[in-house]
Each structure stands twice: as C-alpha cells, then as structure tokens.
Design a protein around this motif. Structure first.
Motif, PDB file in Angstrom:
ATOM      1  N   PRO A  67       0.822  -1.216   0.000  1.00 24.16           N
ATOM      2  CA  PRO A  67       0.000   0.000   0.000  1.00 24.16           C
ATOM      3  C   PRO A  67       0.854   1.265   0.000  1.00 24.16           C
ATOM      4  N   SER A  68       0.263   2.352  -0.444  1.00 30.95           N
ATOM      5  CA  SER A  68       0.956   3.644  -0.448  1.00 30.95           C
ATOM      6  C   SER A  68      -0.064   4.760  -0.634  1.00 30.95           C
ATOM      7  N   THR A  69       0.109   5.826   0.086  1.00 29.15           N
ATOM      8  CA  THR A  69      -0.674   7.043  -0.142  1.00 29.15           C
ATOM      9  C   THR A  69       0.218   8.102  -0.790  1.00 29.15           C
ATOM     10  N   THR A  71       3.548   8.126  -1.820  1.00 29.94           N
ATOM     11  CA  THR A  71       4.437   7.810  -2.940  1.00 29.94           C
ATOM     12  C   THR A  71       3.636   7.648  -4.229  1.00 29.94           C
ATOM     13  N   ARG A 119       7.428  -0.310  -5.879  1.00 32.35           N
ATOM     14  CA  ARG A 119       7.394  -0.494  -4.419  1.00 32.35           C
ATOM     15  C   ARG A 119       7.244  -1.982  -4.163  1.00 32.35           C
ATOM     16  N   HIS A 146      14.571   3.631   0.997  1.00 33.76           N
ATOM     17  CA  HIS A 146      13.438   4.493   0.620  1.00 33.76           C
ATOM     18  C   HIS A 146      14.005   5.848   0.140  1.00 33.76           C
ATOM     19  N   GLN A 149      11.793   9.099  -0.222  1.00 32.64           N
ATOM     20  CA  GLN A 149      11.471   9.746   1.047  1.00 32.64           C
ATOM     21  C   GLN A 149      12.623  10.651   1.498  1.00 32.64           C
ATOM     22  N   MET A 247       4.837  -2.238   7.532  1.00 31.78           N
ATOM     23  CA  MET A 247       3.574  -2.792   7.018  1.00 31.78           C
ATOM     24  C   MET A 247       3.660  -4.279   6.681  1.00 31.78           C
ATOM     25  N   CYS A 282       8.152  10.406   8.424  1.00 31.74           N
ATOM     26  CA  CYS A 282       7.890  10.153   6.999  1.00 31.74           C
ATOM     27  C   CYS A 282       6.410   9.879   6.734  1.00 31.74           C
ATOM     28  N   ARG A 310       7.164  15.415  -1.253  1.00 35.89           N
ATOM     29  CA  ARG A 310       7.268  14.211  -2.063  1.00 35.89           C
ATOM     30  C   ARG A 310       6.943  14.523  -3.529  1.00 35.89           C
TER      31      ARG A 310
END
Ligand code: CP
Length: 332
Positions: A67-69, A71, A119, A146, A149, A247, A282, A310
């Motif tokens: 999952p990612s918001t 990036t 990812r 990462h 980031q 995660m 982060c 970002r």
C-alpha cells in the motif's frame, strides 16, 4: 500572463553524465547530483507547471506490491505535471502476481514506458527490475531503502534551515529500517551529523554505516549510535520518528511495541532537545505510538512539509532520470 514553459530538458541538473541510470538507493546519487536534484525540486515547487511540456507523450509505470498514499499519488501527479501519463499497477493486476518473472515483466514494461517505479519487499526485486529494464527504474520503497522519502526529507530541512551541511539530526527508533538507512546515506552525502538511537536488536546494517562513514570523510558529516534517545536528541536540530511496525511485519507488532516503547518522540523526550529543534516523520504515523499527536500536530513538526515535498522531488527525479536516459540513448 502565461509564462512560456522551459524548453525540453531545461532545468536539468548541471551534472550531465553523472546522473545514474536508476535510483535504487540514495547512494546511487553522487553528492552534487543529489544537490542538483534538490535544487531542481525547489524550482519545480516554485513553478509546478513550468515543465509541463518537457516530457509530453511519455509514460511512467508505477508498480505497487504494498500500500501507499504519498508515494503513489505524488509520483502520478509529478508525471502529470511533466506532461506524462502514469500507469499505476498493483501486483494482482499484473502477470507478475501469477508467475511471470520480475525480469520478464521489466523487459516488457520498459518497451512501452519511459520509466518504471517499483514499491516492493526484497530490495533484490528492484535490482532485478533495473538489470532487465531499458528505462530508468526508481525505487518507490523496498524493505532496505526508501530514497524518494529521503529527498523530500532533505528538501524540508533545506527549506527550514537554509542549509544542510553541519546540521545535527537524531533518528529515534528502528535503526535498521529502510527510512533510517536512506536518511543515513542522505546525511552522509550532505555533510550532516546523525545520531541513531535504537534498542538492542534494531541496529543499522553495518555495511550501510561503513558506506556512510566513507562518504562522510569527504562531506564532513558524521554518524554515531546509542541506545539512549535522550542523548541522541541533545543538541539536535532535527529529531526523526518513524512507525515501529513496518507494514509487512504485523506479526512482530507486540514485540516491537515492547522493545521500542522508550523511543517514542513526545514532549518529554523533546525536553532534552534544543527548543528550536524540528521533528521529522515520513508518515503514515501511528499517533500515540512512535509519536504523540501533540508533537505531530505541533508547530515544530515538519512531517506535513516532508509529505508535501514528495511531489516536487518526485517530479525532479522523473525529469532528471528520463532526460539523462534520453541523452544517453543511441540515435536511431
Ligand atoms: N512515506 C511514504 O512512503 O508514504 P506512503 O507509504 O503513503 O507512500
């Protein structure tokens, strides 16, 4: 009045020939290439649509196995601001999730796309993608690194302090995390002084520490390690907190919460830091666990600036790597 867009390639870092083929780790960037990327990101933040014609018609693939918001959305929006399409793909939507190899996937995707962002879990997967890809591969987070980031972290610190060289930072928590490892490399490249405070069993990869110390001989930075969070934040300009349970490790939640309980960034810990020290995170955060809401929402927290950064840093990375790759491509 509408300002004309810069010509294609304009605004690229003046480091021609030394832009890496891929961005898998912060260490892939020579220090002056990293600085040029930050300058590029600052320019793109000032004028987000100034490069909208620069890569018109190009496309980036964004493969997400986790999952990612931040990036995911920053990469897709960055592509849009460069005139590119973003093709966002979850693992289950690809044959990758049904037995096709990473190398075969990268080889095919790179025949359609101008860059690939990935990812994933094991860092070896992004390396395999890069080996098989004909276009730049950007690590959008692996278990070990990462880099995207870290660029946003550096931009936030540069904006706040006006400089990076000589800044003192403390990373408090899991010293072996991908965020800490990449932040260490970022500090090494920019001449920052980093103290990592972690409990036993949560140390940074010795090879990453060795690589950082070698780079710091040139940059003037330093790294030290302690088990005492209060010692780490004393004298720090910036204190970095990160989620305790990655995660992909929900099964370790209980053990990690117990081991890292002393490493929460809260007002009590920050009482040992200078009054004007800033706090980094982060995100996503688990409020009340590695950081309190008072600190996260407080005036000294740069987490929201890091998150916002970002986008321009993703824009700078895509533009710089794709432009450099095109300049290296043989004329057909
Ligand atoms: N910091 C970060 O990478 O956030 P996402 O997991 O939401 O992309």
């Amino acid at each position: 009045m509408t300002r004309p867009s810069p010509a294609p390639g304009a605004g690229s870092p003046a480091v021609d020939g030394r832009v890496p083929d891929h961005l898998l780790r912060v260490g892939d960037l020579e220090p002056d290439v990293l600085r040029a990327l930050l300058n590029q990101a600052e320019a793109m933040k000032r004028e987000p649509l100034g490069w909208v014609d620069s890569l018109r018609g190009a496309a980036v693939g964004c493969v997400f196995e986790k999952p990612s918001t931040r990036t995911r959305v920053s990469l897709a929006t960055a592509a849009h601001r460069l005139g590119m399409a973003a093709v966002v793909l979850n693992r289950d939507e690809l044959q990758l999730g049904h037995g096709e190899t990473v190398a075969d996937t990268a080889r095919v995707l790179s025949s359609y796309l101008d860059a690939l962002t990935v990812r994933t879990f094991e860092h070896r997967v992004v390396e395999r993608m890069a080996e098989a890809s004909a276009v730049p591969v950007v690590n959008a987070l692996s278990n070990s690194h990462h880099p995207c980031q870290s660029l946003a972290d550096l931009l936030a610190l540069q904006e706040h302090f006006g400089t990076l060289k000589g800044l003192r930072a403390a990373f408090v928590g899991d010293g072996g995390s991908n965020t800490c490892t990449s932040f260490l490399s970022a500090c090494a490249a920019t001449g920052m002084h980093l103290t990592i405070a972690h409990p036993a069993g949560y140390g940074t990869d010795p090879a990453a520490l060795d690589e950082a110390r070698t780079a710091m001989r040139h940059s003037g930075g330093s790294v030290s390690v302690t088990t005492e969070p209060e010692d780490a934040v004393r004298g720090a300009h910036a204190v970095y907190a990160e989620v305790w349970v990655p995660m992909d490790r929900p099964g370790e939640a209980g053990e990690r919460r117990r081991d890292l309980a002393r490493y929460r960034v809260d007002d009590e810990l920050l009482a040992h830091a200078p009054g004007d020290a800033v706090v980094l995170h982060c995100l996503p955060a688990v409020r009340g666990e590695e950081i309190t809401s008072e600190v996260l929402d407080g005036p000294r927290c740069l987490a929201w600036l890091q998150a916002a950064n970002r986008l321009p840093t993703a824009q700078a990375v895509l533009h710089t790597l794709i432009t450099a790759a095109r300049s290296r491509a043989p004329l057909s």
